[in-house]
Write an enzyme that holds these catalytic residues in place. Structure first.
Site, PDB file in Angstrom:
ATOM      1  CD  GLU A  26      -2.701   1.000   2.428  1.00 55.45           C
ATOM      2  OE1 GLU A  26      -3.604   1.859   2.640  1.00 55.45           O
ATOM      3  OE2 GLU A  26      -2.816   0.085   3.090  1.00 55.45           O
ATOM      4  CG  ASN A  71      -7.562   2.213   5.562  1.00 52.90           C
ATOM      5  OD1 ASN A  71      -8.493   1.217   5.388  1.00 52.90           O
ATOM      6  ND2 ASN A  71      -7.208   2.370   6.732  1.00 52.90           N
ATOM      7  CG  ASN A 171      -9.478  -1.536   1.792  1.00 53.88           C
ATOM      8  OD1 ASN A 171      -8.977  -2.439   2.033  1.00 53.88           O
ATOM      9  ND2 ASN A 171      -9.266  -0.519   2.928  1.00 53.88           N
ATOM     10  CD  GLU A 172      -9.627  -2.394   6.295  1.00 50.82           C
ATOM     11  OE1 GLU A 172      -9.794  -1.294   6.809  1.00 50.82           O
ATOM     12  OE2 GLU A 172      -9.192  -3.368   6.569  1.00 50.82           O
ATOM     13  CE1 TYR A 243      -2.757  -6.308   9.283  1.00 51.66           C
ATOM     14  CE2 TYR A 243      -5.180  -5.334   9.269  1.00 51.66           C
ATOM     15  CZ  TYR A 243      -3.887  -5.596   8.402  1.00 51.66           C
ATOM     16  OH  TYR A 243      -3.863  -5.024   7.456  1.00 51.66           O
ATOM     17  CD  GLU A 291      -5.889  -4.534   4.631  1.00 50.88           C
ATOM     18  OE1 GLU A 291      -5.564  -4.347   5.592  1.00 50.88           O
ATOM     19  OE2 GLU A 291      -6.194  -3.771   3.820  1.00 50.88           O
ATOM     20  CD  GLN A 351       0.764  -2.329   3.677  1.00 54.45           C
ATOM     21  OE1 GLN A 351       1.562  -1.661   2.906  1.00 54.45           O
ATOM     22  NE2 GLN A 351      -0.220  -1.767   4.129  1.00 54.45           N
TER      23      GLN A 351
END
Length: 502
Positions: A26, A71, A171-172, A243, A291, A351
């Site tokens: 990203e 993001n 995304n999200e 996460y 992710e 990442q």
């Protein structure tokens, strides 16, 4: 402590999609700038990409890389990253409160991906933009020529299309933090219409719709049900993120978190089945877990100070330094994906460089492997083939997140091309070694066995610029084959790969 495992050739989960070992880059912090791209670096190639990083990425053998966010993508104008570099605008990135120079865009990323043997997995902006920008981006990237956007690509130096297959529809979008956040109904409608437009261009594209950002979201799992009800006929995957944190510094609780991951996957799998039945659909939607990683070492500090910086370009942000304990966690996460590979077809470690990443760099200086580089590398290189359904009998403990957490976390993969059985094993017990016996049935005779071990006496041990090999794999002795059984002893708190040549 003893554990018994049975691996039988008939008891399988699925053929593993190699993209289970994908990655993510990203435009965030130093992931791109001074991560993969540093034109003044001594190792820089003709495109300004760091060759030392390219070499480390190639060693990981990660087949795909998701780009450019994250993001970041929800307020990104992809057109800013094409054309002469001196004419590209600098924009303010609202996601991470930084300045984006756009010196790296689709052309530069594509060249880097080729140099690392990676296929691109691209995301479109469904936050601040929508269908029109998405279809133009796909045309620019994939159309051979004779149209406005494809001819502009040719003018910008790329004659042939890149033919990117995987496309993320935003995304999200369930997250209130996301630029252009939408309700499930709003997003589902937009994603479906965007998917229809992209399929009108090429019905062979693989499209990924946004699921929940994590399983603690208030809208989970209703979000999945609503979005899939709107998009099921048009998409191939639903995206999940997770996460892993250990703020309490409790190893037993920390290493139990993959049980939560397993429930997350299972619940969304149930939602997929429900919507498929409700819509009388024939197609199968799978999971893209695009992710995942350990993320807590720098998270709270950086969240507080990022807006104090003004709008810096590529600041050091979210640069977690991973320890040996995180090796065990990453091993358990990867094992979970292998065991769930019938549902989870794609996964991306988040990442790849500098930002919560297995690879770290110093601007103008060296690059090195973080501790978590190694379990990812071992799984990526040796965890391809058929995932096995293992029968496991071992002691367990109760954790806050789940009861009955097995001390042995293990996954098995049969690679018929090389005639190899690979077992990836984590001993969650911090005080006792484990004697593992694996019964190998239905595969034919086993000829030899090799044991690769990652072990350090200090859970907090790290790899640094000055000590880059403090935690790394080593060959272990003592694994034995006898009468169709494999026996091996693994130390307390350790990660192992046991390879059997058939």
């Amino acid at each position: 402590m003893k554990a018994h495992v049975t691996a039988h050739a008939r008891y399988v989960v699925a053929e593993i999609d190699n993209r289970l070992y994908g990655s993510f880059l990203e435009h965030l912090g130093r992931a791109v700038y001074t991560g993969i791209y540093e034109p003044d670096h001594p190792t820089a190639d003709q495109n300004g990409m760091r060759r030392d990083v390219i070499d480390l990425v190639r060693e990981l053998d990660t087949p795909i890389c998701r780009y450019p966010g994250g993001n970041f993508v929800s307020a990104y104008n992809w057109e800013d990253g094409i054309g002469p570099k001196e004419e590209r605008p600098t924009r303010l990135d609202l996601a991470w409160h930084t300045s984006e120079s756009n010196q790296v865009g689709i052309h530069e990323f594509a060249d880097w991906a080729k140099s690392t043997n990676i296929e691109m997995m691209l995301a479109v902006n469904l936050g601040s933009r929508g269908l029109d920008a998405a279809r133009n981006f796909v045309e620019y990237v994939n159309h051979p020529g004779g149209s406005y956007w494809s001819d502009l690509r040719k003018k910008n130096g790329r004659a042939d299309p890149w033919d990117v297959r995987l496309w993320c529809l935003g995304n999200e979008m369930d997250g209130p933090w996301q630029v252009g956040h939408k309700s499930a109904a709003e997003y589902g409608h937009l994603a479906n219409e965007t998917a229809k437009a992209l399929r009108a261009f090429d019905d062979k594209l693989e499209l990924i719709v946004c699921g929940s950002s994590h399983s603690d979201m208030a809208t989970y799992p209703q979000w999945e049900a609503t979005v899939l009800d709107s998009t099921y006929d048009q998409v191939d995957y639903i995206s999940l993120h997770m996460y892993f944190e250990n703020y309490e510094k409790n190893a037993a609780e920390y290493l139990a978190l993959p049980k939560k991951l397993d429930r997350y996957i299972g619940t969304v799998g149930g939602v997929i089945d429900y919507i498929k039945a409700k819509r009388r659909a024939k197609n199968d939607v799978k999971i893209s877990f695009d992710e995942w990683n350990v993320w807590y070492h720098q998270r709270k500090n950086d969240a507080k100070r990022v807006k104090e910086w003004g709008w810096p370009h590529a600041p050091a942000l979210l640069e977690d330094i991973y320890n040996f304990e995180d090796v065990l966690q990453v091993g358990c996460i990867l094992n979970t994906f292998i065991r769930r590979s019938d549902l989870v077809r794609i996964a991306c470690i988040a990442q790849l460089v500098n930002v919560i990443a297995p690879i770290m760099t110093v601007p103008g200086g060296p690059a090195w492997r973080q501790t978590i580089y190694y379990p990812f590398q071992l799984a990526s290189r040796h965890g391809r083939g058929t995932a096995l359904h293992l029968d496991i009998d071992c002691p367990a403990y109760d954790a806050d997140i789940a009861a009955g957490v097995e001390y042995l976390d293990i996954a098995g993969v049969h690679d018929s091309d090389t005639g190899t059985l690979n077992f990836f094993a984590v001993n969650r017990n911090g005080s006792e070694p484990m004697e593992i016996e694996i019964s190998i049935e239905g595969f034919g005779a086993a000829k030899s066995v090799a044991h690769t071990l990652i072990k350090h006496d200090d859970l907090e041990a790290t790899n640094t610029e000055n000590n880059p090999e403090n935690v790394k794999p080593a060959k272990a002795k003592g694994a034995k084959l006898s009468g169709g059984k494999l026996s091996v002893s693994v130390p307390a708190h350790s990660y192992s790969m046991i390879s059997v040549q058939l």
